[in-house]
Design an enzyme around this catalytic site. Structure first.
Site, mmCIF file in Angstrom:
data_model
loop_
_atom_site.group_PDB
_atom_site.id
_atom_site.type_symbol
_atom_site.label_atom_id
_atom_site.label_comp_id
_atom_site.label_asym_id
_atom_site.label_seq_id
_atom_site.Cartn_x
_atom_site.Cartn_y
_atom_site.Cartn_z
ATOM 1 N N LEU A 281 -62.462 63.217 -19.526
ATOM 2 C CA LEU A 281 -62.818 64.629 -19.703
ATOM 3 C C LEU A 281 -61.714 65.570 -19.240
ATOM 4 C CD1 LEU A 281 -66.555 64.528 -18.572
ATOM 5 C CD2 LEU A 281 -65.583 64.202 -20.846
ATOM 6 N N GLN B 189 -57.520 67.077 -19.001
ATOM 7 C CA GLN B 189 -56.622 67.809 -19.923
ATOM 8 C C GLN B 189 -56.089 66.891 -21.025
ATOM 9 O OE1 GLN B 189 -52.853 69.076 -18.302
ATOM 10 N NE2 GLN B 189 -52.455 70.492 -19.978
ATOM 11 N N LYS C 96 -47.753 57.404 -7.832
ATOM 12 C CA LYS C 96 -47.219 57.108 -9.174
ATOM 13 C C LYS C 96 -46.104 56.061 -9.106
ATOM 14 C CE LYS C 96 -49.940 59.519 -11.687
ATOM 15 N NZ LYS C 96 -50.823 58.854 -12.642
ATOM 16 N N TYR D 111 -48.979 62.352 -4.360
ATOM 17 C CA TYR D 111 -49.188 62.054 -5.791
ATOM 18 C C TYR D 111 -48.006 61.247 -6.338
ATOM 19 C CZ TYR D 111 -49.424 63.177 -10.830
ATOM 20 O OH TYR D 111 -49.450 63.116 -12.205
ATOM 21 N N GLY E 33 -61.314 58.696 -17.062
ATOM 22 C CA GLY E 33 -60.885 60.079 -16.798
ATOM 23 C C GLY E 33 -60.775 60.868 -18.089
ATOM 24 N N ILE F 205 -64.103 55.292 -11.228
ATOM 25 C CA ILE F 205 -63.131 54.223 -11.455
ATOM 26 C C ILE F 205 -63.055 53.264 -10.263
ATOM 27 C CG2 ILE F 205 -61.073 55.452 -10.590
ATOM 28 C CD1 ILE F 205 -61.333 53.143 -13.680
HETATM 29 P P1 NAD Z 1 -57.035 65.779 -15.257
HETATM 30 O O1 NAD Z 1 -57.163 66.103 -13.816
HETATM 31 O O2 NAD Z 1 -57.153 66.870 -16.249
HETATM 32 O O3 NAD Z 1 -58.073 64.633 -15.638
HETATM 33 C C1 NAD Z 1 -58.324 63.536 -14.789
HETATM 34 C C2 NAD Z 1 -59.775 63.136 -14.982
HETATM 35 O O4 NAD Z 1 -60.056 62.078 -14.054
HETATM 36 C C3 NAD Z 1 -60.775 64.264 -14.696
HETATM 37 O O5 NAD Z 1 -61.608 64.479 -15.813
HETATM 38 C C4 NAD Z 1 -61.560 63.767 -13.493
HETATM 39 O O6 NAD Z 1 -62.932 64.129 -13.524
HETATM 40 C C5 NAD Z 1 -61.388 62.264 -13.607
HETATM 41 N N1 NAD Z 1 -61.573 61.569 -12.343
HETATM 42 C C6 NAD Z 1 -61.205 61.976 -11.101
HETATM 43 N N2 NAD Z 1 -61.614 61.076 -10.199
HETATM 44 C C7 NAD Z 1 -62.223 60.074 -10.880
HETATM 45 C C8 NAD Z 1 -62.858 58.858 -10.482
HETATM 46 N N3 NAD Z 1 -62.968 58.496 -9.205
HETATM 47 N N4 NAD Z 1 -63.370 58.065 -11.458
HETATM 48 C C9 NAD Z 1 -63.291 58.436 -12.760
HETATM 49 N N5 NAD Z 1 -62.736 59.575 -13.178
HETATM 50 C C10 NAD Z 1 -62.197 60.385 -12.238
HETATM 51 O O7 NAD Z 1 -55.657 65.003 -15.443
HETATM 52 P P2 NAD Z 1 -54.797 64.802 -16.769
HETATM 53 O O8 NAD Z 1 -53.832 65.908 -16.809
HETATM 54 O O9 NAD Z 1 -55.670 64.540 -17.912
HETATM 55 O O10 NAD Z 1 -53.979 63.507 -16.327
HETATM 56 C C11 NAD Z 1 -54.295 62.197 -16.774
HETATM 57 C C12 NAD Z 1 -53.211 61.272 -16.273
HETATM 58 O O11 NAD Z 1 -51.937 61.720 -16.734
HETATM 59 C C13 NAD Z 1 -53.082 61.181 -14.750
HETATM 60 O O12 NAD Z 1 -52.720 59.883 -14.385
HETATM 61 C C14 NAD Z 1 -51.952 62.130 -14.432
HETATM 62 O O13 NAD Z 1 -51.308 61.788 -13.231
HETATM 63 C C15 NAD Z 1 -51.060 61.904 -15.632
HETATM 64 N N6 NAD Z 1 -50.135 63.016 -15.849
HETATM 65 C C16 NAD Z 1 -50.582 64.223 -16.280
HETATM 66 C C17 NAD Z 1 -49.668 65.266 -16.491
HETATM 67 C C18 NAD Z 1 -50.096 66.628 -16.972
HETATM 68 O O14 NAD Z 1 -49.274 67.548 -17.022
HETATM 69 N N7 NAD Z 1 -51.358 66.813 -17.352
HETATM 70 C C19 NAD Z 1 -48.311 65.056 -16.230
HETATM 71 C C20 NAD Z 1 -47.903 63.818 -15.741
HETATM 72 C C21 NAD Z 1 -48.821 62.793 -15.580
HETATM 73 N N1 SER Z 2 -48.471 67.919 -14.311
HETATM 74 C C1 SER Z 2 -48.555 67.042 -13.189
HETATM 75 C C2 SER Z 2 -48.748 67.798 -11.928
HETATM 76 O O1 SER Z 2 -48.262 68.904 -11.869
HETATM 77 C C3 SER Z 2 -47.269 66.242 -13.079
HETATM 78 O O2 SER Z 2 -47.604 64.921 -13.012
HETATM 79 O O3 SER Z 2 -49.345 67.297 -11.028
#
Ligand code: NAD
Ligand code: SER
Length: 316
Positions: free
Chosen positions: A15, A17, A149, A145, A13, A58
Protein backbone atom coordinates in the site's frame (compact mmCIF):
# COMPACT_ATOMS: atom_id res chain seq x y z
CA UNK A 1 9.94 -18.28 -14.74
CA UNK A 2 7.56 -19.42 -17.48
CA UNK A 3 4.62 -17.78 -19.27
CA UNK A 4 2.96 -14.65 -17.87
CA UNK A 5 -0.12 -16.62 -16.77
CA UNK A 6 2.02 -18.89 -14.58
CA UNK A 7 3.18 -16.09 -12.30
CA UNK A 8 1.89 -16.24 -8.73
CA UNK A 9 3.00 -12.94 -7.25
CA UNK A 10 3.14 -11.72 -3.65
CA UNK A 11 3.72 -8.02 -2.93
CA UNK A 12 4.58 -7.06 0.66
CA UNK A 13 4.20 -3.44 1.83
CA UNK A 14 1.89 -3.09 -1.17
CA UNK A 15 0.00 0.00 0.00
CA UNK A 16 3.03 2.30 -0.07
CA UNK A 17 4.33 4.80 -2.61
CA UNK A 18 5.91 2.14 -4.85
CA UNK A 19 3.54 -0.72 -4.08
CA UNK A 20 0.35 0.85 -5.41
CA UNK A 21 1.97 1.70 -8.75
CA UNK A 22 3.77 -1.62 -8.97
CA UNK A 23 0.47 -3.45 -8.38
CA UNK A 24 -1.07 -1.62 -11.34
CA UNK A 25 1.89 -2.49 -13.59
CA UNK A 26 2.02 -6.14 -12.47
CA UNK A 27 -1.71 -6.47 -12.91
CA UNK A 28 -1.48 -5.02 -16.44
CA UNK A 29 1.36 -7.39 -17.30
CA UNK A 30 0.31 -10.63 -15.59
CA UNK A 31 -3.38 -10.16 -14.79
CA UNK A 32 -4.87 -9.18 -11.42
CA UNK A 33 -5.61 -12.84 -10.58
CA UNK A 34 -1.87 -13.54 -10.48
CA UNK A 35 -1.34 -11.17 -7.55
CA UNK A 36 -1.85 -11.11 -3.81
CA UNK A 37 -1.12 -7.80 -2.11
CA UNK A 38 -0.27 -7.58 1.59
CA UNK A 39 0.52 -4.81 4.05
CA UNK A 40 0.41 -4.21 7.80
CA UNK A 41 -2.34 -1.65 7.10
CA UNK A 42 -5.89 -2.51 5.98
CA UNK A 43 -7.52 -1.39 2.73
CA UNK A 44 -10.57 -1.94 0.53
CA UNK A 45 -9.02 0.02 -2.34
CA UNK A 46 -7.71 -3.01 -4.23
CA UNK A 47 -11.12 -4.65 -4.74
CA UNK A 48 -11.87 -2.39 -7.68
CA UNK A 49 -8.57 -3.44 -9.28
CA UNK A 50 -9.55 -7.11 -8.82
CA UNK A 51 -6.47 -7.73 -6.68
CA UNK A 52 -6.70 -9.94 -3.59
CA UNK A 53 -5.54 -8.28 -0.37
CA UNK A 54 -4.54 -9.82 2.93
CA UNK A 55 -3.32 -7.96 6.00
CA UNK A 56 0.16 -9.23 6.93
CA UNK A 57 2.88 -8.06 9.28
CA UNK A 58 6.10 -9.07 7.54
CA UNK A 59 7.50 -10.17 10.92
CA UNK A 60 4.76 -12.84 11.12
CA UNK A 61 6.70 -15.78 9.64
CA UNK A 62 3.79 -18.25 9.94
CA UNK A 63 1.35 -15.86 8.29
CA UNK A 64 3.83 -15.25 5.48
CA UNK A 65 4.38 -18.99 4.98
CA UNK A 66 0.60 -19.64 4.86
CA UNK A 67 0.20 -17.12 2.03
CA UNK A 68 3.20 -18.45 0.10
CA UNK A 69 1.95 -22.05 0.46
CA UNK A 70 -1.74 -21.38 -0.17
CA UNK A 71 -1.20 -19.21 -3.25
CA UNK A 72 1.76 -21.24 -4.58
CA UNK A 73 3.78 -18.03 -4.84
CA UNK A 74 6.72 -18.07 -7.25
CA UNK A 75 7.65 -14.36 -7.23
CA UNK A 76 7.83 -11.91 -4.28
CA UNK A 77 8.18 -8.12 -4.49
CA UNK A 78 9.26 -7.30 -0.97
CA UNK A 79 8.46 -3.64 -0.31
CA UNK A 80 7.55 -3.66 3.41
CA UNK A 81 10.01 -1.30 5.08
CA UNK A 82 10.59 1.77 7.25
CA UNK A 83 12.18 4.66 5.34
CA UNK A 84 15.00 7.01 6.33
CA UNK A 85 13.34 9.81 8.31
CA UNK A 86 10.95 7.43 10.14
CA UNK A 87 13.85 5.07 10.76
CA UNK A 88 15.87 7.72 12.59
CA UNK A 89 12.90 8.22 14.95
CA UNK A 90 12.75 4.50 15.76
CA UNK A 91 16.01 2.71 14.88
CA UNK A 92 15.05 -0.57 16.53
CA UNK A 93 11.78 -0.83 14.57
CA UNK A 94 13.63 0.12 11.38
CA UNK A 95 16.15 -2.70 11.94
CA UNK A 96 13.45 -5.20 12.86
CA UNK A 97 11.25 -4.60 9.83
CA UNK A 98 13.95 -3.95 7.24
CA UNK A 99 16.34 -6.74 8.29
CA UNK A 100 14.21 -9.38 10.02
CA UNK A 101 11.36 -8.87 7.53
CA UNK A 102 13.77 -9.55 4.67
CA UNK A 103 15.22 -12.51 6.58
CA UNK A 104 11.72 -14.08 6.72
CA UNK A 105 11.29 -13.64 2.96
CA UNK A 106 14.75 -15.10 2.31
CA UNK A 107 14.41 -18.06 4.66
CA UNK A 108 11.09 -19.17 3.14
CA UNK A 109 12.51 -18.86 -0.37
CA UNK A 110 14.98 -21.64 0.45
CA UNK A 111 11.97 -23.93 0.95
CA UNK A 112 9.52 -22.60 -1.66
CA UNK A 113 12.01 -21.49 -4.33
CA UNK A 114 10.44 -18.19 -5.39
CA UNK A 115 12.22 -15.28 -7.08
CA UNK A 116 12.57 -12.15 -4.92
CA UNK A 117 12.77 -8.44 -5.65
CA UNK A 118 14.20 -6.54 -2.69
CA UNK A 119 14.87 -2.82 -3.11
CA UNK A 120 17.97 -1.16 -1.78
CA UNK A 121 18.57 2.59 -1.84
CA UNK A 122 21.06 5.37 -2.49
CA UNK A 123 21.03 5.57 1.33
CA UNK A 124 23.64 2.75 1.35
CA UNK A 125 26.22 5.46 0.63
CA UNK A 126 27.71 7.81 3.19
CA UNK A 127 29.44 11.16 2.98
CA UNK A 128 32.86 9.56 2.27
CA UNK A 129 31.68 8.73 -1.26
CA UNK A 130 31.74 12.24 -2.71
CA UNK A 131 29.45 13.61 -5.39
CA UNK A 132 29.01 10.57 -7.66
CA UNK A 133 28.50 7.10 -6.24
CA UNK A 134 29.91 4.26 -8.30
CA UNK A 135 28.55 0.72 -8.12
CA UNK A 136 31.47 -0.34 -5.94
CA UNK A 137 31.89 2.85 -3.89
CA UNK A 138 32.32 2.46 -0.14
CA UNK A 139 29.15 1.63 1.81
CA UNK A 140 29.44 3.60 5.04
CA UNK A 141 25.95 5.01 5.68
CA UNK A 142 25.27 7.26 8.64
CA UNK A 143 21.52 6.55 8.96
CA UNK A 144 20.05 3.38 10.50
CA UNK A 145 17.97 3.04 7.33
CA UNK A 146 21.15 3.00 5.24
CA UNK A 147 22.69 0.44 7.60
CA UNK A 148 19.66 -1.85 7.15
CA UNK A 149 19.93 -1.46 3.37
CA UNK A 150 23.64 -2.38 3.33
CA UNK A 151 22.77 -5.38 5.53
CA UNK A 152 19.96 -6.31 3.13
CA UNK A 153 22.36 -6.20 0.18
CA UNK A 154 24.86 -8.44 1.99
CA UNK A 155 22.06 -10.87 2.93
CA UNK A 156 20.92 -10.96 -0.70
CA UNK A 157 24.43 -11.79 -1.93
CA UNK A 158 24.83 -14.45 0.78
CA UNK A 159 21.49 -16.21 0.19
CA UNK A 160 22.13 -16.15 -3.55
CA UNK A 161 25.65 -17.58 -3.39
CA UNK A 162 25.20 -19.98 -0.46
CA UNK A 163 21.54 -21.04 -0.82
CA UNK A 164 20.85 -20.50 -4.51
CA UNK A 165 18.10 -17.94 -3.87
CA UNK A 166 17.20 -15.94 -7.00
CA UNK A 167 17.05 -12.47 -5.45
CA UNK A 168 17.43 -9.21 -7.36
CA UNK A 169 17.78 -5.64 -6.10
CA UNK A 170 18.00 -2.02 -7.17
CA UNK A 171 19.41 0.97 -5.33
CA UNK A 172 16.45 3.21 -6.02
CA UNK A 173 17.15 6.94 -5.95
CA UNK A 174 14.45 9.25 -4.52
CA UNK A 175 11.24 8.35 -6.35
CA UNK A 176 8.82 10.97 -7.59
CA UNK A 177 5.18 10.07 -8.13
CA UNK A 178 1.73 11.60 -7.68
CA UNK A 179 -0.65 8.74 -6.75
CA UNK A 180 0.46 7.87 -3.21
CA UNK A 181 2.31 10.19 -0.85
CA UNK A 182 5.77 8.92 0.18
CA UNK A 183 6.10 7.18 3.53
CA UNK A 184 8.58 9.02 5.77
CA UNK A 185 11.71 9.41 3.65
CA UNK A 186 14.20 12.23 3.13
CA UNK A 187 13.45 12.64 -0.58
CA UNK A 188 9.74 13.28 0.20
CA UNK A 189 10.22 17.03 -0.48
CA UNK A 190 10.55 16.27 -4.19
CA UNK A 191 7.01 14.85 -4.14
CA UNK A 192 5.41 17.25 -1.63
CA UNK A 193 6.56 20.22 -3.72
CA UNK A 194 4.36 19.13 -6.65
CA UNK A 195 1.29 18.66 -4.44
CA UNK A 196 1.84 22.11 -2.90
CA UNK A 197 2.51 23.77 -6.27
CA UNK A 198 -0.74 22.44 -7.76
CA UNK A 199 -2.85 23.32 -4.68
CA UNK A 200 -1.75 26.22 -2.43
CA UNK A 201 1.08 27.31 -4.81
CA UNK A 202 3.41 27.71 -1.82
CA UNK A 203 5.89 25.20 -0.41
CA UNK A 204 8.29 25.23 2.51
CA UNK A 205 11.06 22.86 1.55
CA UNK A 206 12.77 20.98 4.40
CA UNK A 207 16.18 20.86 2.67
CA UNK A 208 18.29 23.79 1.47
CA UNK A 209 17.98 25.06 -2.09
CA UNK A 210 21.42 23.73 -3.11
CA UNK A 211 20.66 20.17 -1.91
CA UNK A 212 21.21 17.87 -4.86
CA UNK A 213 20.21 14.19 -4.83
CA UNK A 214 19.72 11.33 -7.31
CA UNK A 215 16.04 11.10 -8.27
CA UNK A 216 13.80 9.22 -10.70
CA UNK A 217 10.23 9.37 -11.96
CA UNK A 218 8.17 6.43 -10.68
CA UNK A 219 7.34 5.15 -14.17
CA UNK A 220 11.04 4.62 -14.87
CA UNK A 221 11.48 2.94 -11.47
CA UNK A 222 8.59 0.53 -12.07
CA UNK A 223 9.90 -0.30 -15.54
CA UNK A 224 13.39 -0.89 -14.08
CA UNK A 225 11.88 -3.25 -11.50
CA UNK A 226 9.98 -5.30 -14.07
CA UNK A 227 12.93 -5.39 -16.48
CA UNK A 228 15.32 -6.56 -13.77
CA UNK A 229 12.91 -9.31 -12.70
CA UNK A 230 12.63 -10.50 -16.30
CA UNK A 231 16.39 -10.39 -16.97
CA UNK A 232 18.12 -13.77 -17.51
CA UNK A 233 19.63 -14.82 -14.20
CA UNK A 234 23.04 -15.60 -15.71
CA UNK A 235 23.45 -11.98 -16.87
CA UNK A 236 23.25 -10.58 -13.34
CA UNK A 237 26.51 -10.28 -11.43
CA UNK A 238 24.99 -8.18 -8.63
CA UNK A 239 22.24 -9.43 -6.31
CA UNK A 240 22.22 -6.84 -3.52
CA UNK A 241 21.44 -3.70 -5.48
CA UNK A 242 22.28 -2.20 -8.85
CA UNK A 243 22.91 1.54 -9.07
CA UNK A 244 20.40 2.98 -11.55
CA UNK A 245 20.98 5.74 -14.09
CA UNK A 246 19.22 8.64 -12.36
CA UNK A 247 18.34 12.30 -12.62
CA UNK A 248 20.32 14.67 -10.43
CA UNK A 249 18.95 18.11 -9.58
CA UNK A 250 18.96 20.55 -6.69
CA UNK A 251 15.84 21.54 -4.76
CA UNK A 252 16.12 25.00 -6.36
CA UNK A 253 16.41 23.58 -9.89
CA UNK A 254 13.27 21.55 -9.21
CA UNK A 255 11.28 24.52 -7.94
CA UNK A 256 12.47 26.68 -10.88
CA UNK A 257 11.34 23.98 -13.31
CA UNK A 258 7.92 23.86 -11.61
CA UNK A 259 7.71 27.67 -11.88
CA UNK A 260 7.98 27.35 -15.66
CA UNK A 261 4.57 25.60 -15.53
CA UNK A 262 3.04 27.35 -12.50
CA UNK A 263 4.17 30.96 -12.75
CA UNK A 264 3.00 32.14 -9.32
CA UNK A 265 4.46 29.19 -7.39
CA UNK A 266 6.63 30.25 -4.42
CA UNK A 267 9.11 28.06 -2.59
CA UNK A 268 11.03 28.86 0.61
CA UNK A 269 13.71 26.69 2.18
CA UNK A 270 13.80 25.92 5.91
CA UNK A 271 16.04 22.89 6.45
CA UNK A 272 15.17 20.53 9.33
CA UNK A 273 16.77 17.32 10.67
CA UNK A 274 16.39 15.63 7.26
CA UNK A 275 19.04 17.96 5.80
CA UNK A 276 21.70 15.91 7.57
CA UNK A 277 20.50 12.65 5.96
CA UNK A 278 20.39 14.30 2.53
CA UNK A 279 23.92 15.70 3.04
CA UNK A 280 25.23 12.20 3.69
CA UNK A 281 24.01 10.91 0.30
CA UNK A 282 25.68 11.44 -3.10
CA UNK A 283 24.49 14.02 -5.65
CA UNK A 284 24.36 11.44 -8.41
CA UNK A 285 25.04 7.78 -9.12
CA UNK A 286 26.77 5.94 -11.92
CA UNK A 287 24.20 3.42 -13.18
CA UNK A 288 26.27 1.99 -16.02
CA UNK A 289 26.18 -1.59 -14.63
CA UNK A 290 22.39 -1.61 -15.06
CA UNK A 291 22.78 -0.40 -18.64
CA UNK A 292 25.46 -2.97 -19.37
CA UNK A 293 24.05 -6.09 -17.70
CA UNK A 294 20.30 -5.82 -18.28
CA UNK A 295 19.92 -2.90 -20.67
CA UNK A 296 18.19 -0.26 -18.53
CA UNK A 297 17.98 3.40 -19.59
CA UNK A 298 15.90 6.35 -18.38
CA UNK A 299 12.92 7.64 -20.35
CA UNK A 300 12.02 10.65 -18.18
CA UNK A 301 14.22 13.73 -17.81
CA UNK A 302 13.46 16.55 -15.37
CA UNK A 303 11.42 18.47 -17.91
CA UNK A 304 9.19 15.58 -18.95
CA UNK A 305 8.74 14.39 -15.37
CA UNK A 306 7.66 17.87 -14.17
CA UNK A 307 5.15 18.27 -16.99
CA UNK A 308 3.62 14.84 -16.34
CA UNK A 309 3.54 15.28 -12.54
CA UNK A 310 1.78 18.63 -12.83
CA UNK A 311 -0.75 17.57 -15.45
CA UNK A 312 -1.52 14.33 -13.55
CA UNK A 313 -2.09 16.19 -10.28
CA UNK A 314 -4.24 18.83 -11.99
CA UNK A 315 -6.37 16.16 -13.69
CA UNK A 316 -6.83 13.95 -10.63
P1 NAD B 1 6.37 3.26 1.80
O1 NAD B 1 6.71 3.69 3.18
O2 NAD B 1 5.56 4.16 0.96
O3 NAD B 1 5.68 1.83 1.85
C1 NAD B 1 6.13 0.81 2.71
C2 NAD B 1 4.91 -0.02 3.10
O4 NAD B 1 5.35 -1.00 4.05
C3 NAD B 1 3.80 0.80 3.78
O5 NAD B 1 2.58 0.64 3.09
C4 NAD B 1 3.73 0.23 5.19
O6 NAD B 1 2.41 0.17 5.71
C5 NAD B 1 4.30 -1.16 4.99
N1 NAD B 1 4.84 -1.74 6.22
C6 NAD B 1 5.51 -1.10 7.22
N2 NAD B 1 5.77 -1.98 8.19
C7 NAD B 1 5.30 -3.18 7.80
C8 NAD B 1 5.27 -4.48 8.39
N3 NAD B 1 5.77 -4.72 9.61
N4 NAD B 1 4.70 -5.49 7.69
C9 NAD B 1 4.16 -5.26 6.47
N5 NAD B 1 4.13 -4.06 5.88
C10 NAD B 1 4.70 -3.03 6.54
O7 NAD B 1 7.74 2.90 1.07
P2 NAD B 1 8.05 2.82 -0.49
O8 NAD B 1 8.53 4.14 -0.89
O9 NAD B 1 6.94 2.19 -1.19
O10 NAD B 1 9.33 1.87 -0.42
C11 NAD B 1 9.29 0.49 -0.73
C12 NAD B 1 10.72 -0.02 -0.71
O11 NAD B 1 11.51 0.72 -1.63
C13 NAD B 1 11.44 0.10 0.63
O12 NAD B 1 12.29 -0.99 0.81
C14 NAD B 1 12.25 1.36 0.49
O13 NAD B 1 13.37 1.36 1.33
C15 NAD B 1 12.64 1.27 -0.97
N6 NAD B 1 13.02 2.57 -1.52
C16 NAD B 1 12.09 3.54 -1.72
C17 NAD B 1 12.48 4.78 -2.26
C18 NAD B 1 11.50 5.89 -2.51
O14 NAD B 1 11.91 7.00 -2.87
N7 NAD B 1 10.20 5.66 -2.36
C19 NAD B 1 13.83 5.00 -2.56
C20 NAD B 1 14.75 4.00 -2.29
C21 NAD B 1 14.33 2.77 -1.79
N1 SER C 1 13.53 7.89 -0.69
C1 SER C 1 14.16 7.15 0.36
C2 SER C 1 14.23 7.95 1.60
O1 SER C 1 14.34 9.15 1.48
C3 SER C 1 15.57 6.78 -0.06
O2 SER C 1 15.71 5.43 0.11
O3 SER C 1 14.21 7.40 2.66
Amino acid sequence: MGEASERRILVTGALGQIGMELLRALSFKHGSNAIIATDIRETNDLEKMGIKFQKLDILDLEGLEDIIKNFKINEVYHLAAILSASGEKNPSLCWDINVNGLLNVLELSRKYKYRIFSPSSIAVFGSDVGKIALQNSLLNPSTIYGITKVTGELMAEYYHSSHDVDIRGLRYPGLISWEVMPGGGTTDYAVEIFHAATSSKKYTCFVSEETRLPMMYMKDAIRATLELMDAPSEKLTIRGGYNLPSLSFSAKELSEKIKEEILDFECEYIPDHRQEYANSWPDDVDGSMSEKEWGFSLEYDLDLMCKEMISSLKNN
